[in-house]
Structures are given as structure tokens and as C-alpha cells.
Design an enzyme around this catalytic site. Structure first.
Site, PDB file in Angstrom:
ATOM      1  N   ALA A  64     -78.313 -20.859 -84.918  1.00 19.47           N
ATOM      2  CA  ALA A  64     -78.516 -21.003 -86.357  1.00 19.47           C
ATOM      3  C   ALA A  64     -78.147 -19.690 -87.028  1.00 19.47           C
ATOM      4  CB  ALA A  64     -79.966 -21.379 -86.648  1.00 19.47           C
ATOM      5  N   GLY A  70     -79.698 -22.638 -81.634  1.00 15.95           N
ATOM      6  CA  GLY A  70     -79.322 -23.878 -82.287  1.00 15.95           C
ATOM      7  C   GLY A  70     -78.033 -24.467 -81.732  1.00 15.95           C
ATOM      8  N   GLU A 117     -79.071 -26.335 -78.713  1.00 21.46           N
ATOM      9  CA  GLU A 117     -79.768 -27.532 -79.161  1.00 21.46           C
ATOM     10  C   GLU A 117     -78.775 -28.571 -79.683  1.00 21.46           C
ATOM     11  OE1 GLU A 117     -83.526 -26.982 -81.238  1.00 21.46           O
ATOM     12  OE2 GLU A 117     -83.361 -24.843 -80.818  1.00 21.46           O
ATOM     13  N   GLU A 156     -84.399 -17.514 -78.797  1.00 21.11           N
ATOM     14  CA  GLU A 156     -85.269 -17.348 -79.971  1.00 21.11           C
ATOM     15  C   GLU A 156     -86.439 -16.400 -79.704  1.00 21.11           C
ATOM     16  OE1 GLU A 156     -83.290 -21.393 -80.589  1.00 21.11           O
ATOM     17  OE2 GLU A 156     -84.009 -20.220 -78.899  1.00 21.11           O
TER      18      GLU A 156
END
Length: 173
Positions: free
Chosen positions: A71, A114, A117, A137
């Protein structure tokens, strides 16, 4: 439609019969970091491919260096949880796992946070020799937030998933 102009994606139909939708993440300066604009475009591209009767399957890919490095932290860093929740921050993510056509992640390079994911939301992951998967993260003081902990456990087992999430360590293809 596939010909629609995108800022963060390259979208086309490919294959001998032009029946494969190809969506390439295209933010090379940010290692394909998943900003709100990119995810909104991804949602639009997936909806177009899904509604196109000529498209039988969709391939989602990045570059040789990065599928997606996660992200966009710069975009997120000053937002509170409440701001993210009420603004629908990263709402584009909810389309990916419900696409009804086969969705294939073609991963080379980094698939982190992300990006990892996003790959796990696809039906199939094809990983190149240089693919690196990780959930780093924890190194930022947070945890995977788009279902990564649940999907990772199903993909690699509880022990390896716990190790990856709690250490930030990466695994290769």
C-alpha cells in the site's frame, strides 16, 4: 472497456483469440505502490473485463522489479483509522476477491504487504524466479489489513504465516 485510458494501469486484451484480459500495474517510480487512484482504476478495469463476454480469464501483473511493493504508505501515514474507515479508503480492494472470471496473479519481483495481499486475492498465483512475498507491516508497527493474515495462513500454513507476519521476513517463489 479495455481501451479506456488509465493513469496507473496498462490494460489490454491479449492471447491468440484476444480473450485474456491483461491488467498491468504501472507505477514504476513507486514500485507499483497501491494508492487509492490505482485501486479505483483496478476496480474499473476488473469490472470492464468481467462484463466483457470476449474475456475468459484475467491476468494481473506488475513489472519485473515489483508486482506491488505494498500500500502507498505516504498516502496513508497522516490518516487516522476513522478517516480511512469513513472515506472508504482503499474501497477498490473489495472487488478483487469477488471477480467471477478466473483471476491470475503473475508475480515477479516484490509482492509485499498490500501487494502480497492483492496476489493472494487472486484465484491462482504464478510466481517468477525473482518473486519475493512478504508481510512487512510489523516493521512499521502495524499488521496486514486487507485480509492478509487469514489468506496467508491458508496459503502457507499457520507456522510460516505467523513467522512472516511477526518478523516481516520474506519468502521466495
Amino acid at each position: 472497456r479495455a481501451g479506456t485510458a488509465f493513469q496507473y494501469l496498462l490494460v489490454q486484451k491479449t492471447g491468440a483469440q484476444k480473450n485474456v484480459g491483461l491488467i498491468q500495474l504501472n507505477r514504476p517510480q513507486a514500485l507499483n505502490a497501491l494508492c487509492e487512484g490505482l485501486m479505483a482504476e483496478l476496480r474499473r478495469a476488473l469490472e470492464a473485463m468481467e462484463s466483457d463476454p470476449e474475456v475468459g480469464a484475467i491476468v494481473l501483473t506488475g513489472s519485473q522489479k515489483a508486482f506491488a511493493a505494498g500500500a502507498d504508505i505516504k498516502e496513508m501515514q497522516n490518516k487516522t483509522f476513522q478517516e480511512c474507515y469513513h472515506s472508504g479508503f482503499l474501497a477498490g480492494w473489495d472487488k478483487v476477491p469477488i471477480v467471477r472470471k478466473p483471476l491470475i496473479a503473475a508475480v515477479n519481483g516484490y509482492a509485499l504487504g498490500g501487494g502480497c495481499e492483492l496476489a493472494m486475492m487472486c484465484d491462482i498465483i504464478y510466481a517468477g524466479e525473482k518473486a519475493q512475498f512478504g508481510q512487512p507491516e510489523i516493521l512499521l508497527g502495524t499488521i496486514p489489513g486487507a485480509g492478509g493474515t487469514q489468506r496467508l495462513t491458508r496459503a502457507v500454513g499457520k507456522s510460516l504465516a505467523m513467522e512472516m507476519v511477526l518478523t516481516g521476513d520474506r519468502i521466495s517463489a
